[in-house]
Design a protein around this motif. Structure first.
Motif, PDB file in Angstrom:
ATOM      1  N   LYS A 109      47.808  38.569  39.516  1.00 45.79           N
ATOM      2  CA  LYS A 109      48.337  37.546  40.573  1.00 45.79           C
ATOM      3  C   LYS A 109      48.976  38.226  41.976  1.00 45.79           C
ATOM      4  N   SER A 153      39.378  32.274  47.478  1.00 41.32           N
ATOM      5  CA  SER A 153      40.296  33.562  48.097  1.00 41.32           C
ATOM      6  C   SER A 153      40.461  34.329  47.092  1.00 41.32           C
ATOM      7  N   ASP A 154      40.110  34.075  45.712  1.00 40.84           N
ATOM      8  CA  ASP A 154      39.819  35.100  44.593  1.00 40.84           C
ATOM      9  C   ASP A 154      39.043  35.993  44.716  1.00 40.84           C
ATOM     10  N   ARG A 171      44.143  38.255  34.684  1.00 39.93           N
ATOM     11  CA  ARG A 171      44.370  37.842  35.999  1.00 39.93           C
ATOM     12  C   ARG A 171      45.582  38.665  36.540  1.00 39.93           C
ATOM     13  N   ARG A 214      36.810  38.923  41.937  1.00 38.40           N
ATOM     14  CA  ARG A 214      36.494  39.249  40.652  1.00 38.40           C
ATOM     15  C   ARG A 214      35.812  40.525  40.326  1.00 38.40           C
ATOM     16  N   GLY A 248      44.421  39.193  45.315  1.00 42.58           N
ATOM     17  CA  GLY A 248      43.016  38.509  45.886  1.00 42.58           C
ATOM     18  C   GLY A 248      42.774  38.995  47.345  1.00 42.58           C
ATOM     19  N   GLY A 278      45.184  35.019  47.056  1.00 42.33           N
ATOM     20  CA  GLY A 278      44.520  34.881  45.865  1.00 42.33           C
ATOM     21  C   GLY A 278      44.787  35.476  44.821  1.00 42.33           C
ATOM     22  N   ASP A 279      43.953  35.540  43.736  1.00 42.12           N
ATOM     23  CA  ASP A 279      44.355  36.366  42.474  1.00 42.12           C
ATOM     24  C   ASP A 279      43.060  37.255  42.295  1.00 42.12           C
ATOM     25  N   LEU A 280      43.365  38.416  41.507  1.00 43.15           N
ATOM     26  CA  LEU A 280      42.040  39.159  41.135  1.00 43.15           C
ATOM     27  C   LEU A 280      41.855  38.713  39.662  1.00 43.15           C
ATOM     28  N   PHE A 281      40.796  38.509  39.192  1.00 40.49           N
ATOM     29  CA  PHE A 281      40.362  38.373  37.873  1.00 40.49           C
ATOM     30  C   PHE A 281      39.522  39.648  37.333  1.00 40.49           C
TER      31      PHE A 281
END
Length: 321
Positions: free
Chosen positions: A272, A227-228, A270, A230, A275, A283-286
């Protein structure tokens, strides 16, 4: 659909690596996001993804090469050798347009048994229920006695943005018919969309359904990790040294990210909730920084670096021995 080898422009003996490379090159070239003024780019992109699903998968490629499935991944009926069925199909399939009942006349014994015995042994008696009594000469297939698969399976490629936000997409069926399909928000790769009554039809049977398997196309810069998401973010040398604010793309619009002073290439931040949607949130975006130097030779920069190197030497690889 065209031959998948032809679509990707590779020979049948191409290696898996060559197929993967050809697909990535063409997918990047024809991605709808990079061809917003070309209405045909989406169709070409969908064709590329369908072709890659066949010959980019080792098992499906072998099945296709053996003639077990067609260019759309649908099974090909191989028929019964010497059975006498037109086209080798005991179901009496008349082609893409529908089905028909075939009548067969017996001409005596076949291999020691009459035609009724052969039908009974092959279909458990179901196929010969229309036979005339008294050792008759005519046998008819009962359409209601043989299970027919009237569902139609197709693959639909959607962009990552379409998968997240939903929308509408036009799908072309094997028979040439086109339909507008509503894409539900949050659809996942491999998920099926069922449209009842849009499949094939046959006498005495309920019309089949259209089953659409969703494939999410590779994104130009986002990589999906559960769910993230990148992303590699290019930054300048002076942004890495001096710090500053840089714009970062997300699925909901660009945001600003503060880069601290002395940020090394490869440092990950990150964001938050930026994502993919998931149960109870997102989710999160890295974001991973990648320091990019200017193109070409810069004499002034080289002079500055030489002076800095002589006055501030250091070894970032000292821990490697």
């Amino acid at each position: 659909m065209r031959d998948p080898y032809e679509v990707l422009g590779v020979p049948r003996g191409a290696s898996a690596a060559a197929i993967k490379s050809a697909y990535r090159k063409l997918a990047k070239k024809h991605h709808p996001d990079a061809n917003k003024n070309d209405p045909k780019s989406a169709a070409r992109f969908a064709e590329l993804n369908s072709a890659n699903e066949i010959i980019g998968d080792e098992d499906k490629r072998k099945q296709f090469d053996r003639g077990e499935i067609d260019a759309e991944g649908k099974p090909r009926f191989q028929g019964f050798s010497g059975s006498g069925f037109p086209g080798g199909d005991p179901r009496g399939r008349a082609g893409a347009g529908g089905f028909e009942t075939h009548t067969f006349r017996s001409g005596g014994n076949f291999g020691g048994g009459n035609f009724e015995d052969i039908l009974n042994s092959m279909f458990g008696g179901a196929a010969a229920r229309g036979a005339r009594p008294g050792g008759g000469t005519t046998f008819e297939f009962d359409p209601g006695g043989i299970a027919l698969d009237l569902d139609v399976n197709v693959t639909m490629s959607v962009s990552l943005e379409e998968a997240v936000k939903g929308g509408e997409k036009r799908v072309r069926l094997p028979n040439g018919k086109e339909l507008n399909v509503k894409i539900p928000a949050g659809v996942a790769a491999g998920q099926q969309i069922r449209l009842k009554g849009q499949g094939e039809s046959g006498p005495g049977h309920r019309t089949g359904d259209l089953l659409i398997t969703v494939n999410i196309a590779p994104h130009p810069f986002f990589k999906v990790d559960g769910s993230d998401l990148r992303i590699d973010l290019p930054i300048t040398l002076y942004e890495a040294v001096l710090g500053g604010k840089v714009r970062v793309p997300t699925l909901t619009g660009a945001v600003e990210l503060s880069i601290p002073k002395n940020t090394s290439s490869g440092r990950t931040f990150r964001l938050k909730g930026k994502g993919l949607p998931k149960s109870g949130g997102a989710g999160d975006l890295f974001v991973t920084t990648r320091i990019m130097l200017p193109d070409g030779n810069d004499a002034e920069l080289e002079t500055l670096m030489q002076k800095w190197r002589d006055g501030h030497p250091y070894n970032p690889r000292s821990d490697l021995g």
